[in-house]
Design a protein around this motif. Structure first.
Motif, short mmCIF file in Angstrom:
data_model
loop_
_atom_site.label_atom_id
_atom_site.label_comp_id
_atom_site.label_asym_id
_atom_site.label_seq_id
_atom_site.Cartn_x
_atom_site.Cartn_y
_atom_site.Cartn_z
N SER A 190 0.84 -1.21 0.00
CA SER A 190 0.00 0.00 0.00
C SER A 190 0.87 1.25 0.00
CB SER A 190 -0.93 0.00 1.22
OG SER A 190 -1.86 -1.06 1.09
N GLN A 191 1.99 1.20 0.70
CA GLN A 191 2.91 2.34 0.73
C GLN A 191 3.56 2.53 -0.64
OE1 GLN A 191 6.20 2.07 3.55
NE2 GLN A 191 5.82 4.18 4.16
N LEU A 192 3.96 1.43 -1.27
CA LEU A 192 4.53 1.52 -2.62
C LEU A 192 3.53 2.15 -3.58
CD1 LEU A 192 6.38 -1.92 -3.00
CD2 LEU A 192 7.44 0.33 -2.77
N HIS A 193 2.26 1.75 -3.43
CA HIS A 193 1.22 2.28 -4.31
C HIS A 193 1.03 3.78 -4.09
CE1 HIS A 193 -2.27 2.32 -6.85
NE2 HIS A 193 -3.04 2.75 -5.87
N GLN A 194 1.09 4.21 -2.81
CA GLN A 194 0.99 5.64 -2.51
C GLN A 194 2.15 6.41 -3.15
OE1 GLN A 194 -1.43 7.44 -0.52
NE2 GLN A 194 -2.48 5.59 -1.13
N LEU A 195 3.34 5.85 -3.03
CA LEU A 195 4.52 6.51 -3.60
C LEU A 195 4.40 6.59 -5.12
CD1 LEU A 195 7.22 4.82 -1.36
CD2 LEU A 195 6.68 7.26 -1.39
N ARG A 196 3.96 5.50 -5.73
CA ARG A 196 3.80 5.48 -7.19
C ARG A 196 2.81 6.56 -7.63
NH1 ARG A 196 2.08 -0.12 -9.89
NH2 ARG A 196 0.35 0.06 -8.43
N GLY A 197 1.83 6.85 -6.79
CA GLY A 197 0.82 7.85 -7.13
C GLY A 197 1.34 9.28 -7.19
N ARG A 198 2.60 9.49 -6.81
CA ARG A 198 3.20 10.83 -6.93
C ARG A 198 3.49 11.18 -8.38
NH1 ARG A 198 1.35 13.69 -4.04
NH2 ARG A 198 -0.04 12.00 -3.50
N VAL A 199 3.61 10.16 -9.26
CA VAL A 199 3.81 10.45 -10.69
C VAL A 199 2.52 10.10 -11.44
CG1 VAL A 199 6.31 10.15 -10.62
CG2 VAL A 199 4.87 8.17 -11.14
N GLY A 200 2.51 10.39 -12.74
CA GLY A 200 1.30 10.12 -13.53
C GLY A 200 0.20 11.13 -13.27
N ARG A 201 0.56 12.31 -12.75
CA ARG A 201 -0.45 13.30 -12.39
C ARG A 201 -0.62 14.38 -13.45
NH1 ARG A 201 -1.21 12.09 -6.97
NH2 ARG A 201 -2.32 13.99 -6.43
N GLY A 202 0.15 14.28 -14.54
CA GLY A 202 0.05 15.26 -15.62
C GLY A 202 -0.26 14.57 -16.94
N LYS A 203 0.11 15.23 -18.04
CA LYS A 203 -0.24 14.70 -19.37
C LYS A 203 0.84 13.79 -19.92
CE LYS A 203 1.63 18.89 -21.48
NZ LYS A 203 1.36 20.13 -22.22
N HIS A 204 1.99 13.68 -19.23
CA HIS A 204 3.10 12.91 -19.77
C HIS A 204 3.10 11.47 -19.27
CE1 HIS A 204 4.54 16.82 -20.99
NE2 HIS A 204 4.52 17.24 -19.73
N LYS A 205 3.56 10.56 -20.12
CA LYS A 205 3.69 9.15 -19.75
C LYS A 205 4.60 9.03 -18.53
CE LYS A 205 3.15 4.77 -20.19
NZ LYS A 205 1.85 4.25 -19.74
N SER A 206 4.20 8.19 -17.55
CA SER A 206 4.98 8.09 -16.31
C SER A 206 5.38 6.66 -16.00
CB SER A 206 4.17 8.67 -15.15
OG SER A 206 4.00 10.06 -15.32
N TYR A 207 6.43 6.54 -15.17
CA TYR A 207 7.04 5.23 -14.92
C TYR A 207 7.39 5.09 -13.43
CZ TYR A 207 7.73 5.94 -19.91
OH TYR A 207 7.54 6.21 -21.24
N CYS A 208 7.21 3.89 -12.91
CA CYS A 208 7.64 3.57 -11.55
C CYS A 208 8.60 2.38 -11.65
CB CYS A 208 6.44 3.21 -10.67
SG CYS A 208 6.90 2.74 -9.00
N ILE A 209 9.80 2.57 -11.10
CA ILE A 209 10.83 1.51 -11.18
C ILE A 209 11.16 1.06 -9.76
CG2 ILE A 209 13.14 0.92 -12.01
CD1 ILE A 209 12.81 3.46 -13.89
N LEU A 210 10.88 -0.21 -9.48
CA LEU A 210 11.14 -0.80 -8.17
C LEU A 210 12.46 -1.56 -8.24
CD1 LEU A 210 7.57 -2.32 -7.68
CD2 LEU A 210 8.36 -0.07 -6.94
N VAL A 211 13.41 -1.19 -7.41
CA VAL A 211 14.69 -1.89 -7.38
C VAL A 211 14.73 -2.79 -6.16
CG1 VAL A 211 17.20 -1.63 -7.22
CG2 VAL A 211 15.86 -0.02 -8.59
N SER A 212 14.95 -4.08 -6.39
CA SER A 212 15.01 -5.03 -5.27
C SER A 212 15.92 -6.19 -5.63
CB SER A 212 13.61 -5.55 -4.94
OG SER A 212 13.69 -6.60 -3.99
#
Length: 682
Positions: free
Chosen positions: A562-584
């Motif tokens: 749920s926290q990862l999902h909240q963090l991911r929600g910081r991008v994708g808020r405008g008109k440009h294509k957005s990306y979330c990259i999880l490093v593990s």
């Protein structure tokens, strides 16, 4: 003769010093002691031979210390005691860190039982920091052993010995809050048996019987408490508001409302016209449009001649709401003011005057809204954003500025409905399960650390195209206790600026910074003055930067879904294509399963369900912000069927005895549970 209220310091082996330490765990009396349940149990009934030990298992071994243990001082603050233990099948190397006393209290030629995690390298078997006791003692080995959460100065052995004495003295004195008819109908054991066996079960079956009884009791009492809270709330009266025509509001928006938004607004309007104070939670995914529901509620207040206050957890979020809502409300004839610590003295004086005189109908701000200097002419509605960031006391303080105002709380943490009803208690719940059209889908990838240089090149290309990026770390700064693989925010930001992106502007923000400094850094990023913001999870909720298109999360396996999902929600808020990259680099099955969920769905409710299944309800119950009793035994990932049983039983009892006049033990325990909860929040 000991009683349940006897001070715990009179237990043999406790005394004044340990009693002070136990108080940190909430243990003051014998009742507190025996109600301090284990977080788990270790089955240490079987001892294995050394040759049968396998790598990675936790096991018991009975073996003889072969020679006098040796003590080595590696450096300041690090001492090692090493010994070799043997049985007829082989040898076991044992190491203790910073336990110098082991050198003298483990005697060559004596038999001990060692319990710990086994490491196998070739033919060599070893244990590091095992639990150890003399063979035949049978307190920490040779049985199913309770494992308690600890604090400094209190060991497992201290608690085990104290618990044995407490149970012996008090087990038969415990009042039973479960009515006999309920206990019999649901085939539950007596309370004394449950307490004894939750601590010291002789078998898995006994533990299961005890746990089932205690889980049922906890959920039963919670269900009664919530029903009574809701019942009391239903008895509260207030003058019903006129229903408000919102046609000009909806038609003036540059986008159509979603079905979920229309449904939530309808539920809010029904509450406001019902003649009782609204107490509603609007919970929805990041970007689901909760702010428009709040805007509709604020407009309803103004058109009913009432004032409204919207409280946000940070200055940036408050300013963001003000910039978005003020022009919208102004167009409809509603005046808004902003109140935060950053507002200049002159503007603050004008805002305070407007609220006191009633010429300002809406106040938007931080906890500055609840300071003594703020006086409202007629506060009728309180809205809090990011519900989990505010304690009950803060919401109550704002509500106290008016006379029984309506309450609307918003949360971007999607929680399965059943769990939401448990967590938020007497709040009615509106679920925003639909995203507005045009909301960007965020491409999510999970990669190992070896991809880092490729990620940096990708970020560089995005920033060259005019975009911005977040980098999230799990720690603030390097120290000796942090493994090298953890990316500490301050160190990482410095490294990125100097070695990777010297041509860009990199900033860092974390929870240890002073609020003003944190706000300044985040505001600079929002204004586009910074290209990359390295942060801890303080950005989970807050600044809205439509230009940010890359979210890089280091050590992603260390965060809840749920926290990862909240963090991911910081991008994708405008008109440009957005990306979330999880490093593990964590390749465990559980970690892979969790990362797979993130890459396969953007639905916050599905992610919340998976988070519950994979990690348990800790993420949701970890923050005691909801003001309800914490669950000591129940686990809503595996006790949902028992929850339904308990709720049904609670409803049946209240139907037969609404005031619990015939069940004083039940009534007393419910009051006690909720009183404990309120004191924990203050």
């Amino acid at each position: 003769m000991p009683e349940l209220t006897t001070d715990v310091r009179y237990v043999r082996g406790i005394g004044e010093q340990r009693a002070k330490a136990l108080e940190k765990l909430g243990i003051r009396t014998l009742r507190d002691l025996i109600s301090y349940f284990p977080r788990t149990h270790d089955d240490r009934r079987t001892c294995k031979k050394i040759r049968d030990l396998t790598d990675g298992e936790s096991a018991c071994v009975e073996a003889m210390v072969a020679s006098t243990p040796t003590l080595s001082r590696i450096r300041k603050g690090l001492e090692l005691v090493k010994l070799r233990a043997v049985d007829e099948t082989g040898a076991l190397d044992v190491t203790f860190f910073n336990q110098a006393y082991r050198k003298d209290n483990l005697l060559a030629g004596e038999n001990y039982v060692f319990f710990g995690r086994v490491e196998v390298s070739g033919r060599r078997r070893s244990m590091t920091g095992p639990i150890v006791e003399q063979a035949g003692t049978g307190q920490l080995t040779g049985r199913i052993v309770p494992i308690y959460p600890l604090t400094a100065g209190i060991s497992q052995l201290t608690l085990v010995r104290a618990m044995e004495q407490g149970l012996e003295a008090c087990r038969k004195l415990l009042p039973d809050p479960l009515p006999d008819e309920v206990r019999r109908e649901h085939q539950l054991c007596h309370i004394g048996y449950a307490y004894e066996k939750i601590h010291f079960p002789g078998s898995e079956e006994e533990l299961s019987i005890a746990r089932r009884r205690l889980v049922f009791e906890e959920l039963f009492l919670l269900a009664i408490g919530l029903k009574r809270l809701r019942g009391r709330r239903d008895e509260l009266q207030c003058a019903p508001w006129r229903d408000t025509d919102l046609t000009d509001f909806t038609e003036g928006l540059p986008f159509p409302l979603t079905g979920a938004q229309r449904r939530a607004i309808g539920e809010v309007r029904a509450d406001l016209t019902s003649g009782r104070p609204m107490n509603r939670l609007v919970q929805g995914d990041v970007g689901s449009g909760k702010t428009m529901v709040a805007a509709a509620a604020l407009l309803c207040a103004a058109r009913n001649g009432k004032q409204a206050a919207l409280m946000a957890p940070t200055e940036i979020l408050a300013e963001q709401h003000y910039r978005g809502l003020s022009p919208l409300l102004e167009r409809l004839g509603v005046t808004s003011v902003l109140l935060t610590g950053a507002v200049k003295a002159g503007e603050r004086r004008a805002a305070l005057a407007g609220l006191a005189e009633g010429t300002a109908q809406v106040a938007i701000g931080t906890h500055a809204l609840i300071t003594a200097s703020v006086v409202y002419r007629g506060l009728g509605l309180v809205v809090t954003d990011e519900q989990h960031r505010f304690g009950v006391a803060q919401r109550a303080a704002l509500a106290a500025k008016g006379e029984r105002p309506h309450l609307l709380v918003m949360s971007a943490t999607p929680i399965p409905r059943t769990l939401a009803l448990m967590i938020y208690g007497d709040l009615d719940v509106s679920v925003m399960d639909e995203l507005p059209p045009g909301r960007q889908e965020i491409d999510t990838f999970c990669v190992p650390g070896s991809y880092r240089q490729r990620i940096y090149r990708f970020m560089d290309r995005e920033i060259a195209a005019g975009r911005q990026a977040y980098v999230i770390c799990s720690m603030v700064e390097e120290n000796d206790q942090i493994p090298d693989d953890r990316k500490a925010a301050a160190e990482y930001a410095k490294s990125l600026q100097e070695k990777v992106f010297p041509h860009l502007r990199v900033a860092c923000v974390h929870g240890r910074m002073k609020p003003k400094e944190k706000e300044r850094v985040m505001a600079a990023f929002a204004a586009g003055e910074t290209h990359i913001l390295v942060s801890t999870t303080v950005v989970e909720v807050g600044v809205d930067v439509p230009n940010a298109t890359v979210m890089l999360i280091e050590d992603a396996d260390r965060f809840g879904l749920s926290q990862l999902h909240q963090l991911r929600g910081r991008v994708g808020r405008g008109k440009h294509k957005s990306y979330c990259i999880l490093v593990s680099d964590n390749r465990s099955g559980e970690s892979r399963a969790r990362m797979k969920v993130m890459t396969q769905t953007g639905d916050g409710f599905k992610i919340a369900e998976e988070d519950l299944l994979l990690r348990g309800p800790g993420d949701f119950f970890g923050r005691r912000q909801h003001g309800l009793p914490a669950l000591k035994v129940a686990d809503l990932t595996c006790d949902m069927s028992l929850l339904k049983e308990a709720q049904t039983a609670a409803a049946g009892l209240l139907e037969r005895d609404p005031e619990l006049a015939g069940h004083p033990e039940t009534a007393a325990r419910v009051e006690e549970m909720f009183a404990e909860s309120e004191s924990a929040m203050n």
